[in-house]
Scaffold this motif. Structure first.
Motif, PDB file in Angstrom:
ATOM      1  N   VAL A 117       0.838  -1.198   0.000  1.00  0.00           N
ATOM      2  CA  VAL A 117       0.000   0.000   0.000  1.00  0.00           C
ATOM      3  C   VAL A 117       0.876   1.252   0.000  1.00  0.00           C
ATOM      4  O   VAL A 117       0.664   2.184  -0.790  1.00  0.00           O
ATOM      5  N   MET A 118       1.883   1.261   0.885  1.00  0.00           N
ATOM      6  CA  MET A 118       2.760   2.431   0.979  1.00  0.00           C
ATOM      7  C   MET A 118       3.619   2.571  -0.269  1.00  0.00           C
ATOM      8  O   MET A 118       3.882   3.692  -0.717  1.00  0.00           O
ATOM      9  N   LEU A 119       4.064   1.454  -0.840  1.00  0.00           N
ATOM     10  CA  LEU A 119       4.835   1.521  -2.086  1.00  0.00           C
ATOM     11  C   LEU A 119       4.007   2.163  -3.196  1.00  0.00           C
ATOM     12  O   LEU A 119       4.507   3.006  -3.945  1.00  0.00           O
ATOM     13  N   ALA A 120       2.749   1.779  -3.291  1.00  0.00           N
ATOM     14  CA  ALA A 120       1.871   2.347  -4.321  1.00  0.00           C
ATOM     15  C   ALA A 120       1.651   3.836  -4.078  1.00  0.00           C
ATOM     16  O   ALA A 120       1.702   4.639  -5.017  1.00  0.00           O
ATOM     17  N   ARG A 121       1.434   4.212  -2.821  1.00  0.00           N
ATOM     18  CA  ARG A 121       1.213   5.627  -2.503  1.00  0.00           C
ATOM     19  C   ARG A 121       2.440   6.475  -2.813  1.00  0.00           C
ATOM     20  O   ARG A 121       2.313   7.632  -3.203  1.00  0.00           O
ATOM     21  N   ARG A 122       3.611   5.896  -2.626  1.00  0.00           N
ATOM     22  CA  ARG A 122       4.859   6.635  -2.852  1.00  0.00           C
ATOM     23  C   ARG A 122       5.405   6.440  -4.272  1.00  0.00           C
ATOM     24  O   ARG A 122       6.435   6.993  -4.616  1.00  0.00           O
ATOM     25  N   LYS A 123       4.683   5.618  -5.066  1.00  0.00           N
ATOM     26  CA  LYS A 123       5.108   5.321  -6.441  1.00  0.00           C
ATOM     27  C   LYS A 123       6.565   4.872  -6.471  1.00  0.00           C
ATOM     28  O   LYS A 123       7.388   5.371  -7.234  1.00  0.00           O
ATOM     29  N   MET A 124       6.851   3.874  -5.614  1.00  0.00           N
ATOM     30  CA  MET A 124       8.205   3.370  -5.445  1.00  0.00           C
ATOM     31  C   MET A 124       8.209   1.865  -5.714  1.00  0.00           C
ATOM     32  O   MET A 124       7.251   1.170  -5.388  1.00  0.00           O
ATOM     33  N   SER A 125       9.285   1.378  -6.300  1.00  0.00           N
ATOM     34  CA  SER A 125       9.408  -0.055  -6.572  1.00  0.00           C
ATOM     35  C   SER A 125       9.992  -0.780  -5.360  1.00  0.00           C
ATOM     36  O   SER A 125      10.620  -0.161  -4.488  1.00  0.00           O
ATOM     37  N   VAL A 126       9.798  -2.079  -5.326  1.00  0.00           N
ATOM     38  CA  VAL A 126      10.371  -2.913  -4.261  1.00  0.00           C
ATOM     39  C   VAL A 126      11.894  -2.793  -4.282  1.00  0.00           C
ATOM     40  O   VAL A 126      12.529  -2.664  -3.231  1.00  0.00           O
ATOM     41  N   GLY A 127      12.475  -2.811  -5.462  1.00  0.00           N
ATOM     42  CA  GLY A 127      13.924  -2.718  -5.583  1.00  0.00           C
ATOM     43  C   GLY A 127      14.463  -1.407  -5.041  1.00  0.00           C
ATOM     44  O   GLY A 127      15.485  -1.380  -4.342  1.00  0.00           O
ATOM     45  N   GLU A 128      13.788  -0.300  -5.358  1.00  0.00           N
ATOM     46  CA  GLU A 128      14.221   1.002  -4.857  1.00  0.00           C
ATOM     47  C   GLU A 128      14.114   1.056  -3.339  1.00  0.00           C
ATOM     48  O   GLU A 128      15.020   1.545  -2.654  1.00  0.00           O
ATOM     49  N   LEU A 129      12.997   0.550  -2.795  1.00  0.00           N
ATOM     50  CA  LEU A 129      12.826   0.548  -1.349  1.00  0.00           C
ATOM     51  C   LEU A 129      13.907  -0.290  -0.679  1.00  0.00           C
ATOM     52  O   LEU A 129      14.507   0.145   0.305  1.00  0.00           O
ATOM     53  N   ALA A 130      14.176  -1.462  -1.210  1.00  0.00           N
ATOM     54  CA  ALA A 130      15.206  -2.339  -0.635  1.00  0.00           C
ATOM     55  C   ALA A 130      16.555  -1.629  -0.631  1.00  0.00           C
ATOM     56  O   ALA A 130      17.276  -1.653   0.382  1.00  0.00           O
ATOM     57  N   ASP A 131      16.909  -0.986  -1.732  1.00  0.00           N
ATOM     58  CA  ASP A 131      18.178  -0.253  -1.816  1.00  0.00           C
ATOM     59  C   ASP A 131      18.248   0.858  -0.777  1.00  0.00           C
ATOM     60  O   ASP A 131      19.257   1.009  -0.088  1.00  0.00           O
ATOM     61  N   ARG A 132      17.187   1.616  -0.668  1.00  0.00           N
ATOM     62  CA  ARG A 132      17.197   2.770   0.240  1.00  0.00           C
ATOM     63  C   ARG A 132      17.163   2.358   1.701  1.00  0.00           C
ATOM     64  O   ARG A 132      17.703   3.062   2.560  1.00  0.00           O
ATOM     65  N   VAL A 133      16.537   1.207   1.993  1.00  0.00           N
ATOM     66  CA  VAL A 133      16.470   0.718   3.368  1.00  0.00           C
ATOM     67  C   VAL A 133      17.751  -0.032   3.747  1.00  0.00           C
ATOM     68  O   VAL A 133      18.161  -0.042   4.901  1.00  0.00           O
ATOM     69  N   GLY A 134      18.386  -0.651   2.757  1.00  0.00           N
ATOM     70  CA  GLY A 134      19.610  -1.389   3.023  1.00  0.00           C
ATOM     71  C   GLY A 134      19.393  -2.854   3.314  1.00  0.00           C
ATOM     72  O   GLY A 134      20.145  -3.470   4.073  1.00  0.00           O
ATOM     73  N   ILE A 135      18.338  -3.436   2.726  1.00  0.00           N
ATOM     74  CA  ILE A 135      18.113  -4.875   2.830  1.00  0.00           C
ATOM     75  C   ILE A 135      17.986  -5.440   1.423  1.00  0.00           C
ATOM     76  O   ILE A 135      17.806  -4.700   0.462  1.00  0.00           O
ATOM     77  N   THR A 136      18.091  -6.745   1.319  1.00  0.00           N
ATOM     78  CA  THR A 136      18.000  -7.365   0.000  1.00  0.00           C
ATOM     79  C   THR A 136      16.546  -7.363  -0.476  1.00  0.00           C
ATOM     80  O   THR A 136      15.615  -7.408   0.340  1.00  0.00           O
ATOM     81  N   PRO A 137      16.339  -7.316  -1.792  1.00  0.00           N
ATOM     82  CA  PRO A 137      14.967  -7.426  -2.302  1.00  0.00           C
ATOM     83  C   PRO A 137      14.290  -8.723  -1.850  1.00  0.00           C
ATOM     84  O   PRO A 137      13.086  -8.732  -1.591  1.00  0.00           O
ATOM     85  N   ALA A 138      15.070  -9.800  -1.708  1.00  0.00           N
ATOM     86  CA  ALA A 138      14.493 -11.073  -1.257  1.00  0.00           C
ATOM     87  C   ALA A 138      13.969 -10.953   0.174  1.00  0.00           C
ATOM     88  O   ALA A 138      12.871 -11.431   0.479  1.00  0.00           O
ATOM     89  N   ASN A 139      14.746 -10.325   1.061  1.00  0.00           N
ATOM     90  CA  ASN A 139      14.279 -10.150   2.444  1.00  0.00           C
ATOM     91  C   ASN A 139      13.086  -9.205   2.512  1.00  0.00           C
ATOM     92  O   ASN A 139      12.173  -9.412   3.311  1.00  0.00           O
ATOM     93  N   LEU A 140      13.083  -8.183   1.682  1.00  0.00           N
ATOM     94  CA  LEU A 140      11.931  -7.285   1.647  1.00  0.00           C
ATOM     95  C   LEU A 140      10.692  -8.036   1.163  1.00  0.00           C
ATOM     96  O   LEU A 140       9.598  -7.843   1.700  1.00  0.00           O
ATOM     97  N   ALA A 141      10.861  -8.917   0.185  1.00  0.00           N
ATOM     98  CA  ALA A 141       9.730  -9.713  -0.317  1.00  0.00           C
ATOM     99  C   ALA A 141       9.183 -10.626   0.776  1.00  0.00           C
ATOM    100  O   ALA A 141       7.960 -10.782   0.905  1.00  0.00           O
ATOM    101  N   VAL A 142      10.064 -11.223   1.579  1.00  0.00           N
ATOM    102  CA  VAL A 142       9.621 -12.074   2.693  1.00  0.00           C
ATOM    103  C   VAL A 142       8.765 -11.265   3.658  1.00  0.00           C
ATOM    104  O   VAL A 142       7.697 -11.704   4.091  1.00  0.00           O
ATOM    105  N   LEU A 143       9.219 -10.072   3.984  1.00  0.00           N
ATOM    106  CA  LEU A 143       8.466  -9.205   4.884  1.00  0.00           C
ATOM    107  C   LEU A 143       7.162  -8.742   4.239  1.00  0.00           C
ATOM    108  O   LEU A 143       6.086  -8.838   4.828  1.00  0.00           O
ATOM    109  N   LYS A 144       7.258  -8.279   3.012  1.00  0.00           N
ATOM    110  CA  LYS A 144       6.112  -7.736   2.287  1.00  0.00           C
ATOM    111  C   LYS A 144       4.994  -8.763   2.108  1.00  0.00           C
ATOM    112  O   LYS A 144       3.812  -8.430   2.182  1.00  0.00           O
TER     113      LYS A 144
END
Length: 89
Positions: free
Chosen positions: A9-36
């Protein structure tokens, strides 16, 4: 699990991709997907704080409690040395 994760929901509101969020947070896209996708057993506060900072939101915007099945996740003790499955670092 009775905790629902609304990162999508927040990704859509911020028009941000999973990859961009993972990079900016400092976790792997795979770990972000597990959480998401609600498969994480835990999330570190430092990871939650980074998600909130990047997404400019509050923890309650990302996590919410839902009434689950009776007995689901209540009163279950964890064994010593058990991997906590926490996402983040």
């Amino acid at each position: 699990m009775p905790i629902a994760v609304d990162i999508d929901v927040m990704l859509a509101r911020r028009k941000m991709s999973v990859g961009e969020l993972a990079d900016r947070v400092g976790i792997t896209p795979a770990n972000l997907a597990v959480l998401k996708n609600g498969r994480a057993k835990a999330v570190r506060f430092s990871t939650l704080a980074a998600l909130c900072e990047v997404l400019d939101c509050q923890p309650g915007d990302l996590l919410r409690w839902e009434l689950g099945e009776p007995g689901e996740g209540h009163g279950q003790a964890r064994g010593q040395g058990e991997d906590d499955g926490a996402v983040g670092g």
